[in-house]
Design a protein around this motif. Sequence first.
Motif, mmCIF file in Angstrom:
data_model
loop_
_atom_site.group_PDB
_atom_site.id
_atom_site.type_symbol
_atom_site.label_atom_id
_atom_site.label_comp_id
_atom_site.label_asym_id
_atom_site.label_seq_id
_atom_site.Cartn_x
_atom_site.Cartn_y
_atom_site.Cartn_z
ATOM 1 N N GLY A 1 -6.136 -5.931 1.546
ATOM 2 C CA GLY A 1 -6.754 -6.253 0.258
ATOM 3 C C GLY A 1 -5.736 -6.755 -0.751
ATOM 4 N N ASP B 1 -12.157 6.001 0.978
ATOM 5 C CA ASP B 1 -10.824 5.759 1.539
ATOM 6 C C ASP B 1 -10.149 7.112 1.758
ATOM 7 O OD1 ASP B 1 -8.282 5.002 2.221
ATOM 8 O OD2 ASP B 1 -7.797 4.021 0.320
ATOM 9 N N ASP C 1 -10.271 8.698 -1.845
ATOM 10 C CA ASP C 1 -10.856 7.992 -2.981
ATOM 11 C C ASP C 1 -12.282 7.600 -2.640
ATOM 12 O OD1 ASP C 1 -8.806 7.810 -5.008
ATOM 13 O OD2 ASP C 1 -7.693 6.566 -3.595
ATOM 14 N N GLU D 1 -6.301 -0.392 -7.897
ATOM 15 C CA GLU D 1 -6.751 0.880 -7.350
ATOM 16 C C GLU D 1 -7.085 0.716 -5.871
ATOM 17 O OE1 GLU D 1 -8.884 3.356 -10.811
ATOM 18 O OE2 GLU D 1 -9.600 1.298 -10.658
ATOM 19 N N GLU D 2 -6.689 1.702 -5.072
ATOM 20 C CA GLU D 2 -6.797 1.576 -3.623
ATOM 21 C C GLU D 2 -8.219 1.337 -3.113
ATOM 22 O OE1 GLU D 2 -4.728 5.000 -2.198
ATOM 23 O OE2 GLU D 2 -2.765 4.047 -2.388
ATOM 24 N N PRO D 3 -9.238 2.023 -3.645
ATOM 25 C CA PRO D 3 -10.587 1.720 -3.132
ATOM 26 C C PRO D 3 -11.007 0.275 -3.396
ATOM 27 C CG PRO D 3 -10.691 3.251 -4.997
ATOM 28 C CD PRO D 3 -9.263 3.149 -4.586
ATOM 29 N N VAL E 1 -6.194 -1.388 2.724
ATOM 30 C CA VAL E 1 -5.630 -1.532 1.369
ATOM 31 C C VAL E 1 -4.563 -2.624 1.351
ATOM 32 C CG1 VAL E 1 -4.320 -0.387 -0.465
ATOM 33 C CG2 VAL E 1 -6.164 0.843 0.712
ATOM 34 N N ALA F 1 -8.861 -2.328 -3.610
ATOM 35 C CA ALA F 1 -8.086 -3.129 -2.662
ATOM 36 C C ALA F 1 -8.674 -3.025 -1.255
ATOM 37 C CB ALA F 1 -6.625 -2.674 -2.653
ATOM 38 N N ALA F 2 -9.089 -1.805 -0.878
ATOM 39 C CA ALA F 2 -9.669 -1.612 0.454
ATOM 40 C C ALA F 2 -10.974 -2.386 0.604
ATOM 41 C CB ALA F 2 -9.899 -0.124 0.708
ATOM 42 N N GLY G 1 -0.979 -0.925 -4.449
ATOM 43 C CA GLY G 1 -2.198 -0.132 -4.435
ATOM 44 C C GLY G 1 -1.904 1.319 -4.787
ATOM 45 N N ASP H 1 0.884 -1.175 0.000
ATOM 46 C CA ASP H 1 0.000 0.000 0.000
ATOM 47 C C ASP H 1 0.912 1.213 0.000
ATOM 48 O OD1 ASP H 1 -1.733 2.071 0.427
ATOM 49 O OD2 ASP H 1 -2.309 1.485 2.451
ATOM 50 N N GLY I 1 -9.170 3.951 5.779
ATOM 51 C CA GLY I 1 -8.097 4.937 5.791
ATOM 52 C C GLY I 1 -8.004 5.634 7.135
#
Length: 354
Positions: A328, A165, A172, A142-144, A325, A146-147, A113, A20, A295
């Motif tokens: 994820g 996030d 995000d 993409e972080e969202p 993240v 993965a989260a 991420g 992350d 987050g």
Amino acid sequence: MFKKHLEKLNSYLWNDIGIDLGTANTLVYVRGQGIVINEPSVVAVNQKTGQVVAVGVKAKNMLGRTPPHIVAVKPLVGGVVSDFEVTEEMLAYLIRKAEANFRKVLGPRVVVGVPSGITNVETRAVRDATKNNGARQVYIVEEPMAAAIGIRLPVNDPVGNMIVDIGGGTTDVAVISLGGIVRAKSLKIAGDKFNQDLISFIRSEFKVLIGEKTAENLKIAIGSVLPLHTPLEAAIKGRDLITGLPREVVLTDTEVREAIAISVDHLIESVKEVLETTPPEIISDVMTRGLYLVGGGALLKGLPDLLAESLKIPVHVSEDPMTAVARGAGIILEDFEHYKGVLIENEDELPPHS
């Protein structure tokens, strides 16, 4: 049977790492071991020699305390690479530290991420920086997304999932269904912006200059977006802009709310904008299932209640939101075939360098 033996052989040859790559903190997940590194995204560089002096916690402790020839820098701004060489150094340190947990013949497969809406150039910068430090294969998520995977939302099902996030450099906002992002928005209002708001407010109201680290600690200690049952206050130390001498001032949670109010309003408006363009069937799912906050910003006191009141939908704060993240990315590595469809295109599918 052959596939099973091949996977077993692969496990002896290399390990998988999830990263992350955050503006404030970088977390590293090693397959089979969980999160093994959680360090600030800060690098201290000696400008005379060009050598890296410290990375992570040691470098963060140097922020605002270095002589002129040593500079503590954040190589990621707004969740993307702003200093390629320093980012490479940071990744090299993190990957070496992660690899100390295992001994493998080949370089690791890495899932990284990144914020939603990242450009191809920014994606390539992240990919190249990771590849140059020994990664065998690099995948971007993409972080969202993965989260959402990290908090076990059913991202591959035909059902709408909404996630916000709030990181250090970016927030995000994304609506996810059937393994893809239906609607998304990435904005620069996040933890670092709240810190800057506090620095500006204290400079304006008290004529005192404080550093980023002090602002961060103040936000964590008494920051809130709704009035608290028990009022809070905190003393901070800085430099008096009139006399130039050290000075201590006491701030209340009311003053912190006033400082960050405009940024919080913009954040809520951005979430509303994403909802306004979301297909009605998915809106129905979101109204039933609610919005999920992840987050570091999810821990800001009163934010879940303010969002629920403003959006008229349930708001849930995930357990351990700061690691969502990274978890994820780890889940993707543990069940790669199931989740490979959520990844941004593989490096082999990217257009060649011009």
